[in-house]
Design a protein around this motif. Structure first.
Motif, PDB file in Angstrom:
ATOM      1  N   LYS A 216       0.841  -1.197   0.000  1.00  0.00           N
ATOM      2  CA  LYS A 216       0.000   0.000   0.000  1.00  0.00           C
ATOM      3  C   LYS A 216       0.878   1.250   0.000  1.00  0.00           C
ATOM      4  O   LYS A 216       1.992   1.235   0.527  1.00  0.00           O
ATOM      5  CB  LYS A 216      -0.916   0.028   1.228  1.00  0.00           C
ATOM      6  CG  LYS A 216      -1.761  -1.224   1.401  1.00  0.00           C
ATOM      7  CD  LYS A 216      -2.731  -1.428   0.264  1.00  0.00           C
ATOM      8  CE  LYS A 216      -3.599  -2.663   0.500  1.00  0.00           C
ATOM      9  NZ  LYS A 216      -4.531  -2.906  -0.621  1.00  0.00           N
ATOM     10  N   PRO A 217       0.359   2.383  -0.553  1.00  0.00           N
ATOM     11  CA  PRO A 217       1.144   3.616  -0.540  1.00  0.00           C
ATOM     12  C   PRO A 217       1.064   4.375   0.776  1.00  0.00           C
ATOM     13  O   PRO A 217       1.772   5.347   0.982  1.00  0.00           O
ATOM     14  CB  PRO A 217       0.515   4.438  -1.676  1.00  0.00           C
ATOM     15  CG  PRO A 217      -0.904   3.985  -1.727  1.00  0.00           C
ATOM     16  CD  PRO A 217      -0.863   2.512  -1.375  1.00  0.00           C
ATOM     17  N   TRP A 218       0.173   3.938   1.678  1.00  0.00           N
ATOM     18  CA  TRP A 218      -0.017   4.619   2.957  1.00  0.00           C
ATOM     19  C   TRP A 218       0.492   3.751   4.110  1.00  0.00           C
ATOM     20  O   TRP A 218       0.698   2.545   3.956  1.00  0.00           O
ATOM     21  CB  TRP A 218      -1.494   4.968   3.179  1.00  0.00           C
ATOM     22  CG  TRP A 218      -2.470   3.966   2.639  1.00  0.00           C
ATOM     23  CD1 TRP A 218      -3.204   4.051   1.491  1.00  0.00           C
ATOM     24  CD2 TRP A 218      -2.838   2.691   3.233  1.00  0.00           C
ATOM     25  NE1 TRP A 218      -3.984   2.921   1.329  1.00  0.00           N
ATOM     26  CE2 TRP A 218      -3.789   2.086   2.381  1.00  0.00           C
ATOM     27  CE3 TRP A 218      -2.444   2.029   4.396  1.00  0.00           C
ATOM     28  CZ2 TRP A 218      -4.357   0.840   2.650  1.00  0.00           C
ATOM     29  CZ3 TRP A 218      -3.004   0.777   4.672  1.00  0.00           C
ATOM     30  CH2 TRP A 218      -3.948   0.203   3.800  1.00  0.00           C
ATOM     31  N   SER A 219       0.681   4.359   5.288  1.00  0.00           N
ATOM     32  CA  SER A 219       1.154   3.608   6.451  1.00  0.00           C
ATOM     33  C   SER A 219       0.014   3.029   7.271  1.00  0.00           C
ATOM     34  O   SER A 219       0.178   2.019   7.962  1.00  0.00           O
ATOM     35  CB  SER A 219       2.020   4.502   7.342  1.00  0.00           C
ATOM     36  OG  SER A 219       1.276   5.614   7.807  1.00  0.00           O
ATOM     37  N   GLY A 220      -1.147   3.667   7.218  1.00  0.00           N
ATOM     38  CA  GLY A 220      -2.311   3.173   7.940  1.00  0.00           C
ATOM     39  C   GLY A 220      -3.579   3.687   7.273  1.00  0.00           C
ATOM     40  O   GLY A 220      -3.555   4.726   6.605  1.00  0.00           O
ATOM     41  N   ILE A 234      -2.877  -1.589   9.016  1.00  0.00           N
ATOM     42  CA  ILE A 234      -1.532  -1.076   9.219  1.00  0.00           C
ATOM     43  C   ILE A 234      -0.627  -1.696   8.163  1.00  0.00           C
ATOM     44  O   ILE A 234      -0.572  -2.925   8.019  1.00  0.00           O
ATOM     45  CB  ILE A 234      -0.998  -1.421  10.628  1.00  0.00           C
ATOM     46  CG1 ILE A 234      -1.994  -0.979  11.714  1.00  0.00           C
ATOM     47  CG2 ILE A 234       0.369  -0.779  10.841  1.00  0.00           C
ATOM     48  CD1 ILE A 234      -2.298   0.487  11.737  1.00  0.00           C
ATOM     49  N   ASN A 235       0.080  -0.846   7.416  1.00  0.00           N
ATOM     50  CA  ASN A 235       0.964  -1.317   6.354  1.00  0.00           C
ATOM     51  C   ASN A 235       2.326  -1.687   6.938  1.00  0.00           C
ATOM     52  O   ASN A 235       2.960  -0.879   7.615  1.00  0.00           O
ATOM     53  CB  ASN A 235       1.123  -0.215   5.296  1.00  0.00           C
ATOM     54  CG  ASN A 235       1.887  -0.676   4.072  1.00  0.00           C
ATOM     55  OD1 ASN A 235       2.252  -1.832   3.960  1.00  0.00           O
ATOM     56  ND2 ASN A 235       2.129   0.241   3.158  1.00  0.00           N
ATOM     57  N   THR A 236       2.773  -2.897   6.652  1.00  0.00           N
ATOM     58  CA  THR A 236       4.057  -3.368   7.186  1.00  0.00           C
ATOM     59  C   THR A 236       5.115  -3.510   6.097  1.00  0.00           C
ATOM     60  O   THR A 236       6.076  -4.279   6.264  1.00  0.00           O
ATOM     61  CB  THR A 236       3.879  -4.707   7.928  1.00  0.00           C
ATOM     62  OG1 THR A 236       3.319  -5.680   7.025  1.00  0.00           O
ATOM     63  CG2 THR A 236       2.958  -4.543   9.121  1.00  0.00           C
TER      64      THR A 236
END
Length: 432
Positions: A216-220, A234-236
């Protein structure tokens, strides 16, 4: 029955079950406009994936939009028609709440016009795009204005040489181990919820699900499902630092996106029958309010030194990190926050073609004090969401100024925050 009539019929059914609105000559006109706005937004969402961030209205409306979405030019014409109809509603015939509703609707419609024009291929400058979509014209400072902040940060990080590289090495000590990430994130979110619940009544049965994702381009991200239920992802792709537990817990959850959406659903969609709040178009002034309040909510829930105290006493031990170093890391994170708006300047230069990709990544690494990999991930966000980046920094500054105008009392600030996230708030309202 044709699609438009089906949508109207469904709207009338919803209206029949909704609470009675305040008696006024203008209210029913706004109801009709609102129903058409929902149809417009849902159909635009069929033309651009991601345009609709959340929808929890009647399924028939979404099905009708999916079955027969109008073409982009027709949708743009509809947005213009609805804008004219909204402007024609006489303010004198509206209650004070309805006048705020009208102003909110005009901002949402202008954003729809702008985004649909972009889908047709029209080009806007960074500032014009932000103005059209989010209702504010962001100031853009030269990157050199941020150099004194870099000099100040330099003294906080041990070692010599490239500052971003030193910071990246320093921050690597504060990564949450993968096998402890779920427990740390849930502990952070629980603390954010407890502090929010002490000041804002949450709908009965509200809840969230937590998931970890990649690519994903976002962190959350908060995916609001309706019924006071959210999915928080949540992006890991990159390591998750200990500071992100509270940051994401407040931003995506409490008092951030989850609470804002739940409040709008309960108080406006259900409480007042204002159906336009059953749909959330991502590219709209609503996002400036949502992202700005979600970011400000971190310091509201954990004022002063309370965040680092909680992290040191609760999260560091849970993550297996050294609590004795918490203050040093917090000082760096606090200093980094002063660089946030540099991203607007970089995004403007990159999206306009004045800065190439390698230069943009290098600038994001330098002024974002991050690794090249993290800067590249951030640039992918800018490529995807463009001027949306202003909502995090400028939006936060505007919400902070508005809320803290009430004074230093935490109770008063929470009350002001509750109003921001449960009323038809516009960027103009934040200046008051």
């Amino acid at each position: 029955m044709n699609t438009r009539l089906a949508v109207l019929a469904a709207a009338l059914l919803l209206g029949a079950s909704a609470p009675a609105l305040a008696a006024s000559a203008g209210g029913p006109k706004l109801d009709v406009i609102a129903r058409d706005f929902v149809a417009l937004t849902l159909e635009a969402g069929e033309r651009e994936p991601g345009y609709v961030d959340a929808y929890y209205g009647p399924k028939e409306w979404a099905e009708a939009a999916k079955a027969h979405p109008r073409a982009v030019p027709a949708l743009k014409a509809e947005a213009l028609r609805l804008t004219a109809a909204t402007r024609a509603v006489d303010d004198a015939a509206l209650t004070p709440d309805e006048r705020r509703r009208k102003a909110f609707m005009l901002g949402q419609l202008r954003a729809a016009e702008t985004r649909l024009a972009m889908l047709e291929g029209q080009k806007f400058s960074f500032q014009d795009e932000a103005q059209g979509l989010f209702g504010v014209r962001p100031p853009l400072k030269p990157l050199s204005d941020y150099d004194p902040i870099l000099a100040r940060v330099d003294g906080l990080v041990p070692g010599e040489g490239d500052l971003a590289a030193r910071i990246d090495a320093f921050q690597s000590q504060y990564v949450i181990p993968a096998d402890k990430l779920d427990a740390v994130m849930k502990a952070g979110i629980a603390a954010c919820k407890a502090r929010t619940e002490a000041h804002i009544a949450l709908p009965k049965g509200e809840k969230f699900d937590l998931a970890f994702v990649t690519g994903k381009p976002w962190s959350g991200y908060n995916w609001y499902k309706g019924g006071a239920h959210s999915l928080i992802e949540i992006n890991t792709d990159l390591p998750v630092a200990i500071s992100r537990a509270v940051d994401l817990g407040c931003h995506e959850g409490y008092p951030g996106h989850h609470v804002l959406n739940a409040q709008l659903e309960e108080k406006l969609t259900k409480g007042k029958g204002w159906v336009e709040f059953s749909v959330y178009p991502l590219y709209s002034p609503q996002s400036l309010i949502a992202e700005g309040s979600a970011n400000y909510g971190i310091s509201l829930a954990f004022p002063g030194a309370e965040k680092v105290k909680f992290e040191r006493e609760q999260l560091y031990p849970l993550a297996g990190l050294d609590p004795a170093t918490a203050d040093a890391y917090d000082a760096l994170m606090t200093a980094k926050a002063d660089l946030a708006s540099s991203e607007n300047t970089i995004a403007d230069a990159y999206l306009s073609g004045r800065m190439d990709k390698p230069t943009a990544i290098a600038a994001l690494a330098k002024y974002g004090l991050s690794s090249v990999a993290r800067a590249a991930k951030r640039l992918s966000f800018i490529e995807t969401y463009r001027s949306y980046v202003i909502n995090y920094n400028l939006g936060q500054d505007m919400v902070r100024a508005h809320v803290e105008r009430v004074g230093a009392s935490q109770d008063a600030r929470w009350k002001a925050m509750a109003a921001v996230i449960s009323e038809p708030t516009t960027p103009a309202d934040l200046a008051r």
